[in-house]
Design a protein around this motif. Structure first.
Motif, PDB file in Angstrom:
ATOM      1  N   SER A   1       0.854  -1.189   0.000  1.00 26.50           N
ATOM      2  CA  SER A   1       0.000   0.000   0.000  1.00 26.50           C
ATOM      3  C   SER A   1       0.887   1.235   0.000  1.00 26.50           C
ATOM      4  O   SER A   1       2.092   1.133   0.262  1.00 26.50           O
ATOM      5  N   SER A  53       0.792   5.542   1.257  1.00 30.61           N
ATOM      6  CA  SER A  53       0.080   6.558   2.035  1.00 30.61           C
ATOM      7  C   SER A  53      -0.430   7.646   1.102  1.00 30.61           C
ATOM      8  O   SER A  53       0.287   8.090   0.200  1.00 30.61           O
ATOM      9  N   ASP A  57      -4.694   5.290   2.992  1.00 29.88           N
ATOM     10  CA  ASP A  57      -3.923   4.273   2.273  1.00 29.88           C
ATOM     11  C   ASP A  57      -4.586   3.890   0.963  1.00 29.88           C
ATOM     12  O   ASP A  57      -5.804   3.829   0.874  1.00 29.88           O
ATOM     13  N   SER A  70      -4.415   0.637  -1.370  1.00 33.13           N
ATOM     14  CA  SER A  70      -3.940  -0.742  -1.450  1.00 33.13           C
ATOM     15  C   SER A  70      -3.408  -1.034  -2.843  1.00 33.13           C
ATOM     16  O   SER A  70      -3.931  -0.549  -3.845  1.00 33.13           O
TER      17      SER A  70
END
Length: 135
Positions: free
Chosen positions: A25, A27, A50, A52
């Motif tokens: 992931s 940020s 996040d 993914s």
């Protein structure tokens, strides 16, 4: 060749940072999450911090379908292969050869069976660590 042309050529052919091979992931900001969700609902799985990976905006044939609104984390990332090519430590041809080798290993790890897949997975992870991830 400009840095942006080099990055475009190498990144479009590689896409390992988008397909989950390098990271699970990334940020992102809440603003970026809202923008991505407007582009493609479900893209952030309800998260506001996040994204993914593999990224659902990654198209095998088109590349990043959210490129024009990609998060800052995506825009500023450069793997070690790209970085070394940009500073002239390796040639574009060497960078492309490393990308091709990594993609071949991933394909074998994903599609072969038994010991061949196991060996390819080990070699894939080693090449990622030694050539693509920046220390």
């Amino acid at each position: 060749m400009t840095d942006s042309t080099l990055a475009s050529d190498l990144c479009v052919s590689c896409q390992m940072c988008c397909n989950g091979s390098l990271f699970k992931s990334i940020s992102i900001s809440a603003t970026e999450a809202r923008r991505l969700e407007q582009h493609q609902p479900g893209m952030c799985n309800g998260s506001t911090t996040d994204l993914s990976l593999p990224c659902i905006a990654l198209s095998r044939f088109e590349g990043c379908t959210a490129y024009h609104i990609r998060p800052k984390s995506c825009a500023v990332f450069s793997c070690s292969v790209l970085h070394r090519a940009q500073i002239g430590a390796i040639t574009k041809d060497k960078a492309q050869a490393l990308i091709a080798q990594l993609k071949d290993l991933k394909d074998t790890a994903d599609h072969a069976g038994g010991e061949e897949a196991k060996q390819a997975k080990v070699a894939f992870k080693k090449l990622l660590k030694t050539a693509f991830l920046r220390a």
